[in-house]
Design an enzyme around this catalytic site. Structure first.
Site, mmCIF file in Angstrom:
data_model
loop_
_atom_site.group_PDB
_atom_site.id
_atom_site.type_symbol
_atom_site.label_atom_id
_atom_site.label_comp_id
_atom_site.label_asym_id
_atom_site.label_seq_id
_atom_site.Cartn_x
_atom_site.Cartn_y
_atom_site.Cartn_z
ATOM 1 N N ASP A 154 5.769 2.723 1.691
ATOM 2 C CA ASP A 154 4.333 2.542 1.964
ATOM 3 C C ASP A 154 4.051 1.089 2.314
ATOM 4 O O ASP A 154 4.162 0.202 1.473
ATOM 5 C CB ASP A 154 3.515 2.931 0.725
ATOM 6 C CG ASP A 154 2.022 2.824 0.994
ATOM 7 O OD1 ASP A 154 1.430 3.819 1.455
ATOM 8 O OD2 ASP A 154 1.448 1.734 0.780
ATOM 9 N N TYR A 172 -0.236 -6.136 4.928
ATOM 10 C CA TYR A 172 0.799 -6.640 4.009
ATOM 11 C C TYR A 172 1.710 -7.663 4.691
ATOM 12 O O TYR A 172 2.522 -8.313 4.034
ATOM 13 C CB TYR A 172 1.652 -5.492 3.434
ATOM 14 C CG TYR A 172 0.874 -4.422 2.700
ATOM 15 C CD1 TYR A 172 -0.471 -4.611 2.353
ATOM 16 C CD2 TYR A 172 1.459 -3.214 2.351
ATOM 17 C CE1 TYR A 172 -1.189 -3.622 1.696
ATOM 18 C CE2 TYR A 172 0.761 -2.227 1.687
ATOM 19 C CZ TYR A 172 -0.569 -2.431 1.373
ATOM 20 O OH TYR A 172 -1.282 -1.448 0.723
ATOM 21 N N LYS A 205 -0.915 1.567 7.736
ATOM 22 C CA LYS A 205 -2.382 1.692 7.679
ATOM 23 C C LYS A 205 -3.029 0.804 8.728
ATOM 24 O O LYS A 205 -2.486 -0.257 9.078
ATOM 25 C CB LYS A 205 -2.877 1.280 6.280
ATOM 26 C CG LYS A 205 -2.064 1.866 5.143
ATOM 27 C CD LYS A 205 -2.609 1.566 3.770
ATOM 28 C CE LYS A 205 -1.617 2.015 2.689
ATOM 29 N NZ LYS A 205 -0.623 1.017 2.314
ATOM 30 N N HIS A 226 -7.409 2.104 6.353
ATOM 31 C CA HIS A 226 -7.183 1.413 5.083
ATOM 32 C C HIS A 226 -8.415 1.410 4.161
ATOM 33 O O HIS A 226 -8.293 1.593 2.952
ATOM 34 C CB HIS A 226 -6.707 -0.019 5.362
ATOM 35 C CG HIS A 226 -5.826 -0.572 4.297
ATOM 36 N ND1 HIS A 226 -4.708 -1.336 4.556
ATOM 37 C CD2 HIS A 226 -5.884 -0.488 2.947
ATOM 38 C CE1 HIS A 226 -4.139 -1.685 3.423
ATOM 39 N NE2 HIS A 226 -4.837 -1.183 2.426
HETATM 40 N N1 LIG Z 1 -4.375 1.497 -0.046
HETATM 41 C C1 LIG Z 1 -4.694 0.425 -0.730
HETATM 42 O O1 LIG Z 1 -5.807 -0.110 -0.648
HETATM 43 C C2 LIG Z 1 -3.705 -0.173 -1.639
HETATM 44 C C3 LIG Z 1 -2.399 0.276 -1.576
HETATM 45 N N2 LIG Z 1 -1.448 -0.239 -2.411
HETATM 46 C C4 LIG Z 1 -0.084 0.311 -2.289
HETATM 47 O O2 LIG Z 1 0.328 0.735 -3.582
HETATM 48 C C5 LIG Z 1 1.549 0.091 -3.926
HETATM 49 C C6 LIG Z 1 1.674 -0.065 -5.425
HETATM 50 O O3 LIG Z 1 0.600 -0.785 -5.954
HETATM 51 P P1 LIG Z 1 0.706 -2.307 -6.451
HETATM 52 O O4 LIG Z 1 -0.668 -2.871 -6.386
HETATM 53 O O5 LIG Z 1 1.775 -2.979 -5.705
HETATM 54 O O6 LIG Z 1 1.026 -2.221 -7.979
HETATM 55 P P2 LIG Z 1 1.964 -1.358 -8.969
HETATM 56 O O7 LIG Z 1 1.051 -0.647 -9.866
HETATM 57 O O8 LIG Z 1 2.989 -0.613 -8.232
HETATM 58 O O9 LIG Z 1 2.643 -2.511 -9.819
HETATM 59 C C7 LIG Z 1 3.491 -3.468 -9.222
HETATM 60 C C8 LIG Z 1 3.743 -4.590 -10.227
HETATM 61 O O10 LIG Z 1 4.422 -4.067 -11.366
HETATM 62 C C9 LIG Z 1 5.696 -4.718 -11.506
HETATM 63 N N3 LIG Z 1 6.639 -3.669 -11.881
HETATM 64 C C10 LIG Z 1 7.123 -2.685 -11.089
HETATM 65 N N4 LIG Z 1 7.941 -1.873 -11.779
HETATM 66 C C11 LIG Z 1 7.989 -2.348 -13.034
HETATM 67 C C12 LIG Z 1 8.671 -1.921 -14.197
HETATM 68 N N5 LIG Z 1 9.442 -0.837 -14.199
HETATM 69 N N6 LIG Z 1 8.506 -2.666 -15.332
HETATM 70 C C13 LIG Z 1 7.716 -3.750 -15.335
HETATM 71 N N7 LIG Z 1 7.030 -4.198 -14.259
HETATM 72 C C14 LIG Z 1 7.166 -3.488 -13.111
HETATM 73 C C15 LIG Z 1 5.992 -5.340 -10.155
HETATM 74 O O11 LIG Z 1 6.747 -6.526 -10.287
HETATM 75 P P3 LIG Z 1 8.132 -6.805 -9.485
HETATM 76 O O12 LIG Z 1 7.921 -6.529 -8.038
HETATM 77 O O13 LIG Z 1 8.347 -8.264 -9.769
HETATM 78 O O14 LIG Z 1 9.163 -5.928 -10.123
HETATM 79 C C16 LIG Z 1 4.584 -5.694 -9.663
HETATM 80 O O15 LIG Z 1 4.136 -6.902 -10.241
HETATM 81 C C17 LIG Z 1 1.463 -1.231 -3.131
HETATM 82 O O16 LIG Z 1 2.687 -1.912 -3.079
HETATM 83 C C18 LIG Z 1 0.932 -0.730 -1.820
HETATM 84 O O17 LIG Z 1 1.982 -0.136 -1.079
HETATM 85 C C19 LIG Z 1 -1.777 -1.187 -3.340
HETATM 86 C C20 LIG Z 1 -3.043 -1.687 -3.418
HETATM 87 C C21 LIG Z 1 -4.113 -1.215 -2.579
HETATM 88 O O1 LIG Z 2 -3.612 -2.326 0.185
HETATM 89 C C1 LIG Z 2 -4.184 -3.353 -0.151
HETATM 90 C C2 LIG Z 2 -3.524 -4.534 -0.695
HETATM 91 O O2 LIG Z 2 -3.781 -5.649 0.124
HETATM 92 C C3 LIG Z 2 -5.105 -5.833 0.616
HETATM 93 C C4 LIG Z 2 -5.548 -7.239 0.627
HETATM 94 O O3 LIG Z 2 -4.585 -8.115 1.064
HETATM 95 C C5 LIG Z 2 -6.040 -4.914 -0.110
HETATM 96 O O4 LIG Z 2 -7.344 -5.057 0.306
HETATM 97 C C6 LIG Z 2 -5.594 -3.550 0.166
HETATM 98 O O5 LIG Z 2 -6.372 -2.564 -0.328
#
Ligand SMILES: NC(=O)C1=CN([C@@H]2O[C@H](COP(=O)(O)OP(=O)(O)OC[C@H]3O[C@@H](n4cnc5c(N)ncnc54)[C@H](OP(=O)(O)O)[C@@H]3O)[C@@H](O)[C@H]2O)C=CC1
Ligand SMILES: O=C1CO[C@H](CO)[C@@H](O)[C@@H]1O
Length: 270
Positions: free
Chosen positions: A44, A49, A74, A107
């Site tokens: 994803d 990003y 997205k 998005h």
């Molecule tokens: N559509 C939208 O608006 C959005 C979409 N997204 C999508 O959703 C995905 C996931 O959400 P995201 O916000 O990244 O957050 P997550 O909820 O996936 O958490 C990620 C964080 O948790 C840490 N982590 C991961 N696995 C573990 C573990 N097993 N134990 C301890 N810590 C852990 C990672 O650190 P580390 O990398 O250092 O391991 C990172 O800091 C994004 O990457 C993106 O693709 C996210 C936000 C908004």
């Molecule tokens: O997917 C996401 C993570 O990054 C963006 C900002 O940089 C957010 O707004 C978005 O929803």
């Protein structure tokens, strides 16, 4: 990899690797290759990003063929507002070194989304996208798309975790058989602060992260946890050899508190 059947008949892997805040270089290439090694078949990303080039490089150098990978990207808000959804898709395809994406999402629900949706429908007809969907669309915002379009969105990707279950948005999606993907399923790492996950995890011989992700899956929610560490990528993918009891599911349900980590889709400006 387990899949969920979408309303267009396609099968979407229920576990993917999120790459927000992963770099545009080797960190992301490694993370994707480790994810493939661990059995993930779903990535994803998003234009915003700023790592689609690295995702493209990872796909081009992977041992897993492109047609066995589910790739989501997205259309960013500025592109939607500026009526350049089709151009933005072409740019993403070039960065991703592919001629199609499996899923293309709007998005955020910004002005111009209904017109952009029609461009997504054209992209499906042109064979550049297999499925189209939304991200961060709440029930009323979803209705606008349903009124304007011919294709029902296949997926809505929304913030979802034990502190925020978005019942109204999910119920609106359920009415149209729209699958839900959880963003920030690990609460951006803050799940570690909630003692209940560790307590339940101990009973199953699993980790707190696995318990949170398994709770999502048992609620029929697709998960895309992000990590750039091999050990965690493996851990987050090892979800299919245990099942939470109804009682433990309910204990986690009780944590709900309407707590957002990201913006409210009804009240944001970016
Ligand atoms: N559509 C939208 O608006 C959005 C979409 N997204 C999508 O959703 C995905 C996931 O959400 P995201 O916000 O990244 O957050 P997550 O909820 O996936 O958490 C990620 C964080 O948790 C840490 N982590 C991961 N696995 C573990 C573990 N097993 N134990 C301890 N810590 C852990 C990672 O650190 P580390 O990398 O250092 O391991 C990172 O800091 C994004 O990457 C993106 O693709 C996210 C936000 C908004
Ligand atoms: O997917 C996401 C993570 O990054 C963006 C900002 O940089 C957010 O707004 C978005 O929803």
């Amino acid at each position: 990899m387990r899949t969920q059947k979408l309303n267009n008949g396609l099968e979407m892997p229920v576990l993917g690797l999120g790459v927000w805040q992963s770099d545009n270089g080797q960190e992301t290439v490694n993370a994707i290759h480790w994810a493939f090694d661990a059995g993930y078949r779903h990535i994803d990303t998003a234009r915003i990003y700023k790592n689609e080039e690295a995702v493209g490089k990872a796909l081009a150098t992977a041992t897993v063929p492109r047609d066995q990978v589910w790739l989501t990207t997205k259309i960013w808000n500025d592109d939607i507002r500026q009526a350049r959804t089709t151009a933005a898709l072409e740019e993403s395809l070039e960065r991703l070194q592919t001629d199609y994406v499996d899923l293309l999402l709007l998005h955020w629900p910004v002005d111009g989304s209904t017109r952009a949706w029609q461009e997504l429908e054209q992209a499906v007809a042109a064979g550049k996208v297999c499925s189209i969907g939304l991200s961060n669309f709440m029930d009323d915002q979803l209705q606008d798309i349903l009124n304007a379009g011919n294709i029902v969105p296949a997926v809505n990707q929304i913030e979802y975790h034990p502190y925020l279950v978005q019942a109204e948005a999910i119920s609106a999606c359920d009415a149209h058989d729209i699958a839900i993907t959880a963003w920030s399923p690990l609460m951006q790492g803050t799940f570690l602060e909630e003692p209940l996950f560790a307590e339940i995890a101990e009973d199953y011989g699993k980790t707190a992260a696995q318990v949170v992700l398994r709770w999502c899956l048992q609620n029929d929610i697709i998960v895309i946890p992000k990590s750039v560490h091999q050990k965690r990528i493996i851990e987050n993918g090892d979800l299919f050899d245990f099942e939470l009891t109804e009682k433990d599911m309910q204990r986690i349900d009780q944590l709900e508190r309407g707590k957002r980590l990201g913006p409210d889709p009804h009240d944001f400006d970016f």
